[in-house]
Design an enzyme around this catalytic site. Structure first.
Site, short mmCIF file in Angstrom:
data_model
loop_
_atom_site.label_atom_id
_atom_site.label_comp_id
_atom_site.label_asym_id
_atom_site.label_seq_id
_atom_site.Cartn_x
_atom_site.Cartn_y
_atom_site.Cartn_z
N HIS A 222 0.88 -1.18 0.00
CA HIS A 222 0.00 0.00 0.00
C HIS A 222 0.92 1.23 0.00
O HIS A 222 1.77 1.37 -0.87
CB HIS A 222 -0.92 -0.12 1.23
CG HIS A 222 -2.09 0.81 1.27
ND1 HIS A 222 -2.47 1.63 0.25
CD2 HIS A 222 -2.99 1.04 2.28
CE1 HIS A 222 -3.54 2.32 0.61
NE2 HIS A 222 -3.88 1.98 1.84
N HIS A 261 -1.59 -2.50 -9.73
CA HIS A 261 -2.65 -1.92 -8.90
C HIS A 261 -3.84 -2.84 -8.91
O HIS A 261 -4.15 -3.43 -9.95
CB HIS A 261 -3.05 -0.54 -9.44
CG HIS A 261 -3.72 0.30 -8.42
ND1 HIS A 261 -5.06 0.20 -8.15
CD2 HIS A 261 -3.22 1.24 -7.59
CE1 HIS A 261 -5.36 1.05 -7.20
NE2 HIS A 261 -4.27 1.69 -6.82
N ASP A 312 2.83 5.76 -6.60
CA ASP A 312 4.03 5.72 -5.76
C ASP A 312 5.32 5.75 -6.59
O ASP A 312 6.38 6.07 -6.07
CB ASP A 312 4.01 4.46 -4.88
CG ASP A 312 2.89 4.53 -3.87
OD1 ASP A 312 2.73 5.59 -3.25
OD2 ASP A 312 2.14 3.54 -3.73
N1 COA Z 1 6.01 -6.38 -10.31
C1 COA Z 1 6.00 -7.55 -10.97
N2 COA Z 1 4.88 -8.29 -11.16
C2 COA Z 1 3.74 -7.79 -10.64
C3 COA Z 1 3.67 -6.58 -9.97
C4 COA Z 1 4.86 -5.85 -9.80
N3 COA Z 1 4.86 -4.70 -9.15
N4 COA Z 1 2.40 -6.36 -9.57
C5 COA Z 1 1.69 -7.39 -10.00
N5 COA Z 1 2.50 -8.28 -10.64
C6 COA Z 1 2.09 -9.54 -11.22
C7 COA Z 1 2.02 -10.60 -10.11
O1 COA Z 1 3.25 -11.25 -9.92
C8 COA Z 1 0.93 -11.50 -10.62
O2 COA Z 1 1.47 -12.32 -11.62
P1 COA Z 1 1.06 -13.87 -11.74
O3 COA Z 1 -0.42 -13.84 -12.01
O4 COA Z 1 1.90 -14.37 -12.86
O5 COA Z 1 1.40 -14.46 -10.41
C9 COA Z 1 -0.04 -10.53 -11.30
O6 COA Z 1 0.76 -9.41 -11.70
C10 COA Z 1 -1.17 -10.08 -10.38
O7 COA Z 1 -0.58 -9.50 -9.20
P2 COA Z 1 -1.24 -9.52 -7.76
O8 COA Z 1 -0.19 -9.22 -6.75
O9 COA Z 1 -2.03 -10.76 -7.59
O10 COA Z 1 -2.24 -8.31 -7.90
P3 COA Z 1 -3.05 -7.65 -6.71
O11 COA Z 1 -4.20 -6.96 -7.32
O12 COA Z 1 -3.32 -8.62 -5.61
O13 COA Z 1 -1.97 -6.62 -6.12
C11 COA Z 1 -0.55 -4.82 -5.84
C12 COA Z 1 -1.87 -5.31 -6.47
C13 COA Z 1 -0.52 -3.31 -5.90
C14 COA Z 1 -0.49 -5.25 -4.39
C15 COA Z 1 0.63 -5.43 -6.64
O14 COA Z 1 0.56 -4.99 -7.97
C16 COA Z 1 1.98 -5.10 -6.02
O15 COA Z 1 2.42 -5.80 -5.11
N6 COA Z 1 2.65 -3.99 -6.50
C17 COA Z 1 3.91 -3.58 -5.92
C18 COA Z 1 3.67 -2.74 -4.67
C19 COA Z 1 3.08 -1.39 -4.97
O16 COA Z 1 3.53 -0.68 -5.85
N7 COA Z 1 2.08 -1.02 -4.18
C20 COA Z 1 1.42 0.26 -4.28
C21 COA Z 1 0.03 0.10 -4.76
S1 COA Z 1 -0.71 1.66 -5.10
#
Ligand code: COA
Length: 375
Positions: A222, A261, A312
């Protein structure tokens, strides 16, 4: 009533109605009370947007002046709070100290348990005014520097710089800070906002809700991502290394911070505006290294994974270029998001029902308790 099973992480689930903001991800569209966030960022001050979120309308000149006066009058921190900040361990993360200090504010407010709209509005202004001052006081304490009292003749952003550094940067830097505050202010039912709504839904108080929301925001999935982004950029260090670093991280299945996201799958509507201001800051500082590295990572992420940057990604380097320590980035997010949190808390309480979902039990079935000597 029949129970409904939903996707893990409540993905795609609408849990309540809200008038405050709306996201249409496929159109890269985010509005606060009907106003596109990009327009608010370009044409309004953070204080005008704070008024919008807390009152549902943009202020006219008289309303803005009254709102600003109210906020400015609330900036002074008590002697006890300043003493408490001085007791915090120098190594404590500012999100931990902020969480504790906000909880302490609840003990100082004689109306903590009053939950009518008028009292909660007053408390929202109190939090809006004091949170930046707490963060700045803690920042100076950690550096072994004297506390700088707030000024009442300048806006929230200017006062924050004044209390951290004893000086106010050029207007362009303040504008970039304000833009980041406006873009961060509100974002529907994100994890920390939902946390705050859940907490007050039991008729707990606003300080408890904001304390919980701060705890939720600090996680790296987050708000904590803005700090993680800058640490990643520092780790890469050189645009010449960015290409290989990113490909290697993807091969190793390492998440790239500041990308992806839950709601925006076609790009974050706030990123282009913030990127523009990040670039302005880079030129002002004469340091384009971070934007060069960022552009390379962004290109590869789009090409290889079709994943876009979130807000971010540009705010991390923007705050760095403004001169803030990395560990201050998520607390700075709080200076802004307190407006969205408190708007949602008041909305929840204006039409409250306890938030109490069910769980799908997957533990052992039908066991009977044996006496302890037989187990
Ligand atoms: N880098 C690399 N791969 C990513 C990614 C990232 N930042 N964000 C998502 N993915 C990939 C995941 O590995 C997953 O791949 P898979 O299906 O092959 O396993 C797919 O995209 C879906 O990701 P997931 O984590 O399940 O999506 P979510 O909706 O649960 O999570 C976030 C959303 C924001 C938590 C996630 O994108 C993330 O962890 N981002 C990095 C942290 C961040 O920037 N947070 C700020 C949010 S505003």
């Amino acid at each position: 009533m029949a129970s409904v099973c939903v996707d893990k992480g409540l993905e795609g689930v609408v849990v309540n109605a809200s008038r405050i903001s709306k996201v249409v991800p496929e159109k890269k569209y985010l509005v606060y009370y009907g106003y596109p966030v990009q327009e608010l960022a370009e044409h309004c001050s953070f204080e005008e947007v704070a008024h919008l979120l807390l009152n549902g309308e943009l202020p006219n000149l008289k309303q803005l002046s009254e709102f600003e006066n109210q906020e400015r009058k609330n900036r002074t921190l008590s002697k006890n709070l300043i003493s408490m900040i001085k007791l915090f361990d120098m190594s404590a993360h500012p999100m931990d100290t902020l969480r504790t200090a906000v909880s302490f504010l609840g003990t100082e407010d004689p109306d903590t348990l009053k939950d009518d709209h008028k009292s909660n509005y007053k408390k929202s202004i109190n939090l809006l005014a004091k949170i930046p001052c707490i963060i700045a006081a803690n920042f100076r304490h950690k550096k072994g520097l004297d506390y700088i009292p707030p000024r009442q003749d300048i806006n929230i952003g200017e006062n924050f710089f004044h209390m951290c550094f004893g000086e106010i940067p050029p207007a362009d830097v303040i504008k970039a800070f304000d833009v980041s505050m406006i873009l961060y202010a509100e974002h529907t039912f994100n994890a920390s906002t939902f946390t705050a709504r859940v907490i007050v839904s039991s008729l707990s108080d606003i300080y408890s809700a904001v304390t919980g929301a701060i705890g939720s925001l600090r996680g790296s999935l987050h708000g904590g991502a803005n700090e993680a982004v800058m640490r990643m950029l520092e780790d890469i260090g050189d645009p010449a290394k960015a290409h290989e670093w990113t490909l290697h991280s993807l091969e190793e299945h390492i998440k790239i911070m500041g990308f992806g996201h839950r709601v925006y799958k076609w790009g974050d509507s706030r990123v282009p505006t913030m990127k523009k201001y990040m670039l302005k800051l880079s030129n002002w500082k004469g340091d384009t290294r971070w934007s060069e590295i960022s552009n390379i990572i962004e290109d590869i992420m789009l090409k290889e994974k079709n994943i876009y940057p979130n807000l971010d990604f540009p705010t991390g380097p923007a705050y760095y270029l403004m001169g803030f320590d990395i560990e201050l980035f998520t607390p700075i997010f709080v200076i802004s998001r307190i407006t969205g949190w408190t708007a949602h808390i008041m909305e929840q309480l204006n039409n409250n029902r306890l938030i109490r979902p069910l769980s799908d039990y997957t533990g052992p079935q039908d066991r009977s308790v044996k006496p302890i000597h037989e187990r």
